[in-house]
Structure formats: C-alpha cells, structure tokens
Write a protein that holds these residues in place. Structure first.
Motif, PDB file in Angstrom:
ATOM      1  N   TYR A   1       0.827  -1.202   0.000  1.00  0.00           N
ATOM      2  CA  TYR A   1       0.000   0.000   0.000  1.00  0.00           C
ATOM      3  C   TYR A   1       0.865   1.257   0.000  1.00  0.00           C
ATOM      4  N   LEU A   2       0.226   2.380  -0.274  1.00  0.00           N
ATOM      5  CA  LEU A   2       0.894   3.672  -0.284  1.00  0.00           C
ATOM      6  C   LEU A   2       0.413   4.503   0.891  1.00  0.00           C
ATOM      7  N   ILE A   3       1.340   5.158   1.558  1.00  0.00           N
ATOM      8  CA  ILE A   3       1.029   6.086   2.639  1.00  0.00           C
ATOM      9  C   ILE A   3       1.230   7.499   2.094  1.00  0.00           C
ATOM     10  N   PHE A   4       0.240   8.357   2.294  1.00  0.00           N
ATOM     11  CA  PHE A   4       0.362   9.759   1.896  1.00  0.00           C
ATOM     12  C   PHE A   4       0.734  10.593   3.118  1.00  0.00           C
ATOM     13  N   ASN A   5       1.736  11.422   2.960  1.00  0.00           N
ATOM     14  CA  ASN A   5       2.185  12.308   4.036  1.00  0.00           C
ATOM     15  C   ASN A   5       1.243  13.510   4.096  1.00  0.00           C
ATOM     16  N   THR A   6       0.407  13.550   5.126  1.00  0.00           N
ATOM     17  CA  THR A   6      -0.597  14.613   5.235  1.00  0.00           C
ATOM     18  C   THR A   6      -0.180  15.702   6.221  1.00  0.00           C
ATOM     19  N   SER A   7       1.107  15.751   6.561  1.00  0.00           N
ATOM     20  CA  SER A   7       1.563  16.780   7.494  1.00  0.00           C
ATOM     21  C   SER A   7       1.420  18.165   6.867  1.00  0.00           C
TER      22      SER A   7
ATOM     23  N   ALA B   1      -0.681   3.496  18.750  1.00  0.00           N
ATOM     24  CA  ALA B   1       0.427   2.801  18.095  1.00  0.00           C
ATOM     25  C   ALA B   1       1.401   3.757  17.429  1.00  0.00           C
ATOM     26  N   ASN B   2       0.980   4.983  17.173  1.00  0.00           N
ATOM     27  CA  ASN B   2       1.805   5.896  16.378  1.00  0.00           C
ATOM     28  C   ASN B   2       1.989   7.270  17.030  1.00  0.00           C
ATOM     29  N   GLY B   3       2.007   7.303  18.340  1.00  0.00           N
ATOM     30  CA  GLY B   3       2.278   8.559  19.026  1.00  0.00           C
ATOM     31  C   GLY B   3       1.251   9.641  18.786  1.00  0.00           C
ATOM     32  N   GLY B   4      -0.005   9.264  18.560  1.00  0.00           N
ATOM     33  CA  GLY B   4      -1.056  10.250  18.369  1.00  0.00           C
ATOM     34  C   GLY B   4      -1.379  10.546  16.928  1.00  0.00           C
ATOM     35  N   LEU B   5      -0.561  10.052  15.988  1.00  0.00           N
ATOM     36  CA  LEU B   5      -0.796  10.303  14.569  1.00  0.00           C
ATOM     37  C   LEU B   5      -0.786   8.983  13.808  1.00  0.00           C
ATOM     38  N   THR B   6      -1.266   8.996  12.579  1.00  0.00           N
ATOM     39  CA  THR B   6      -1.233   7.820  11.737  1.00  0.00           C
ATOM     40  C   THR B   6       0.155   7.678  11.121  1.00  0.00           C
ATOM     41  N   GLN B   7       0.353   6.602  10.347  1.00  0.00           N
ATOM     42  CA  GLN B   7       1.617   6.438   9.631  1.00  0.00           C
ATOM     43  C   GLN B   7       1.861   7.600   8.668  1.00  0.00           C
ATOM     44  N   GLY B   8       0.796   8.274   8.252  1.00  0.00           N
ATOM     45  CA  GLY B   8       0.933   9.408   7.337  1.00  0.00           C
ATOM     46  C   GLY B   8       0.822  10.752   8.033  1.00  0.00           C
ATOM     47  N   PHE B   9       0.988  10.768   9.365  1.00  0.00           N
ATOM     48  CA  PHE B   9       0.980  12.005  10.167  1.00  0.00           C
ATOM     49  C   PHE B   9      -0.369  12.727  10.115  1.00  0.00           C
ATOM     50  N   THR B  10      -1.441  11.960  10.000  1.00  0.00           N
ATOM     51  CA  THR B  10      -2.780  12.536   9.897  1.00  0.00           C
ATOM     52  C   THR B  10      -3.359  12.794  11.280  1.00  0.00           C
ATOM     53  N   ASP B  11      -3.826  14.014  11.502  1.00  0.00           N
ATOM     54  CA  ASP B  11      -4.483  14.385  12.760  1.00  0.00           C
ATOM     55  C   ASP B  11      -5.944  14.659  12.439  1.00  0.00           C
ATOM     56  N   ASP B  12      -6.803  13.671  12.680  1.00  0.00           N
ATOM     57  CA  ASP B  12      -8.199  13.757  12.276  1.00  0.00           C
ATOM     58  C   ASP B  12      -9.049  13.092  13.358  1.00  0.00           C
ATOM     59  N   GLU B  13      -9.779  13.889  14.120  1.00  0.00           N
ATOM     60  CA  GLU B  13     -10.563  13.366  15.238  1.00  0.00           C
ATOM     61  C   GLU B  13     -11.674  12.424  14.759  1.00  0.00           C
ATOM     62  N   THR B  14     -12.307  12.769  13.635  1.00  0.00           N
ATOM     63  CA  THR B  14     -13.355  11.894  13.094  1.00  0.00           C
ATOM     64  C   THR B  14     -12.785  10.531  12.727  1.00  0.00           C
ATOM     65  N   LEU B  15     -11.603  10.517  12.151  1.00  0.00           N
ATOM     66  CA  LEU B  15     -10.925   9.269  11.806  1.00  0.00           C
ATOM     67  C   LEU B  15     -10.741   8.411  13.053  1.00  0.00           C
TER      68      LEU B  15
END
Length: 245
Positions: A4-10, A160-174
């Motif tokens: 899979y591909l991870i998108f960097n959303t920082s 698992a990821n210090g508060g963010l996803t593998q793609g650095f996504t900060d999304d409360e709904t997610l």
C-alpha cells in the motif's frame, strides 16, 4: 502481504490536499504495478481481504480505477498544471523489487506528476519513515494477523503511532470511526471507517496483496512465516510425522 501507499498529510506537504492524494490514486494502475510481483489479489481497501470482519462487498465496488483525465482535473483543483507541475518523492526500500514503482512513475508522468524514487536500505528507510520532512509518499507492506480492524489500527491508531497515523494525519473523526469499528465490528461501522478514511479522504491507498502457496511433506501441520517467507526449522509436526530425509 498487503502492498500500500502512505500519503504524508503533514502541514505544508502537497499530499495534505485530498485532491492531490486522489489525483495520484487515479493516475496509477495497481493491476499493472502488480504484474511484476507474482501471484496477487487486487486491493479494494488498504487491508487484505482475508479477515473475518472484512466486508466482501468492497471488492465489487470501484476503487480508484485509472482515469488520467480525472487525475488532471483534481490536480487543477489543487493548483497544479503544466507550468506548475506537482513534484513528489516516493520512499521505497532499495532491497525490494523496484519495477512496480518504476511503472508507477511512468503512469504518474502521463498525468503531469513528476515523481522521484528515493530508494533507501531498510535501516536508513526506518530512520526517516517517521520524519514528515523526508518524503511525500511511502510504499509499505504488512501482513494481517487476525482482524481488518487490527490492521487498520496499526496504520491509523493513535496509541500505536504517538497520536498520529503512519501518514501524520491528525483527524478526530478518523479516530472516532476507528474506535467504533474496533469496539463493534459491525458492517455499518466497518463501512463507515472504510468510506471515510480510504474512499472519501484517501489517506492511504491499497495496491495489491501478494499471495504465496507453500507445498510441504505430509505431516507438517504449521509453518512460521516472516514477510511471507518460511522460517527454517520453525515448524509444527504431526505426532506420527516421519522425515523423508
């Protein structure tokens, strides 16, 4: 082993724009990328379709079919054109086969996206994987242990990821939708997360799942696998097993 591909959303990254993420998704053809990988099953989610909580109907729905014109339209919405092309870097492991990503590079070029392939050995790659300034898109692979929700949690889970996803996504709904799916793996909850995270927002993109068949002598009941490869001398034998050697 799901590829899979991870998108960097920082903040500040071009892939923070959902139009960019979807443009990349529509510009590539995962089927063509999979041709050099051997026996594969195409993805309709970032997780492989092997777990009991996977919603089989996903495999009958469209999942970013290749559409170069749609990709160009999305790029225009994001502010990119021939005079201002999108330029991105793809982080890959240099030990992994490069052919799928060379094919991806050519596909994206047809949509006007300039992608460089940054091949790093595994140690160097792990060192920069958690650095949001080091890459725009990253290829990754992982196997499924039990549930689709477990797989999702490894990729999107805050703990698992210090508060963010593998793609650095900060999304409360997610996070809320993921928590609901983990608590109750109902089809309604599974669809809600799948649609929000992987269709509407395209935070990550499943490509294909590599499958392998292992033939053994009769009497071997289980084989330990690591990255789809058998671990030598780590097998479970039947009580009446007799070696052919």
């Amino acid at each position: 082993m799901s590829q899979y591909l991870i998108f960097n959303t920082s903040e500040g990254n071009p892939c923070a724009d959902v139009n960019v993420r979807k443009a990349i998704a529509y510009a590539l053809d995962a089927q063509t990328m999979s041709l050099t990988a051997g026996n594969c099953v195409m993805s309709y989610d970032v997780a492989p379709n092997l777990a009991v909580d996977y919603v089989q109907e996903w495999d009958t729905e469209e999942y970013f079919p290749r559409d170069v014109e749609k990709a160009k339209e999305l790029l225009e919405e994001a502010g990119y054109d021939e005079s201002n092309p999108l330029k991105i870097s793809l982080l890959v492991s240099s030990q992994a086969p490069q052919q799928p990503y060379v094919a991806m590079q050519a596909m994206l070029a047809e949509a006007g996206i300039q992608m460089t392939i940054d091949g790093q050995d595994r140690a160097a790659r792990q060192a920069v994987q958690s650095d949001p300034t080091a890459w725009d898109v990253s290829e990754y692979s992982d196997g499924i242990v039990d549930f689709t929700t477990t797989f999702w949690n490894d990729l999107f889970g805050a703990e698992a990821n210090g508060g963010l996803t593998q793609g650095f996504t900060d999304d409360e709904t997610l996070r809320e939708l993921l928590a609901a799916a983990i608590a109750d793996r109902s089809e309604e909850n599974m669809n809600a997360f799948h649609d929000y995270a992987l269709i509407d927002n395209c935070y990550m993109l499943g490509l294909y799942t590599e499958t392998r068949h292992i033939v053994t002598a009769s009497g071997i009941e289980d084989i330990s696998l690591e990255k789809l490869n058998p671990v030598l001398n780590n097998m479970t034998f039947a009580d009446d097993y007799s070696s052919v050697g």
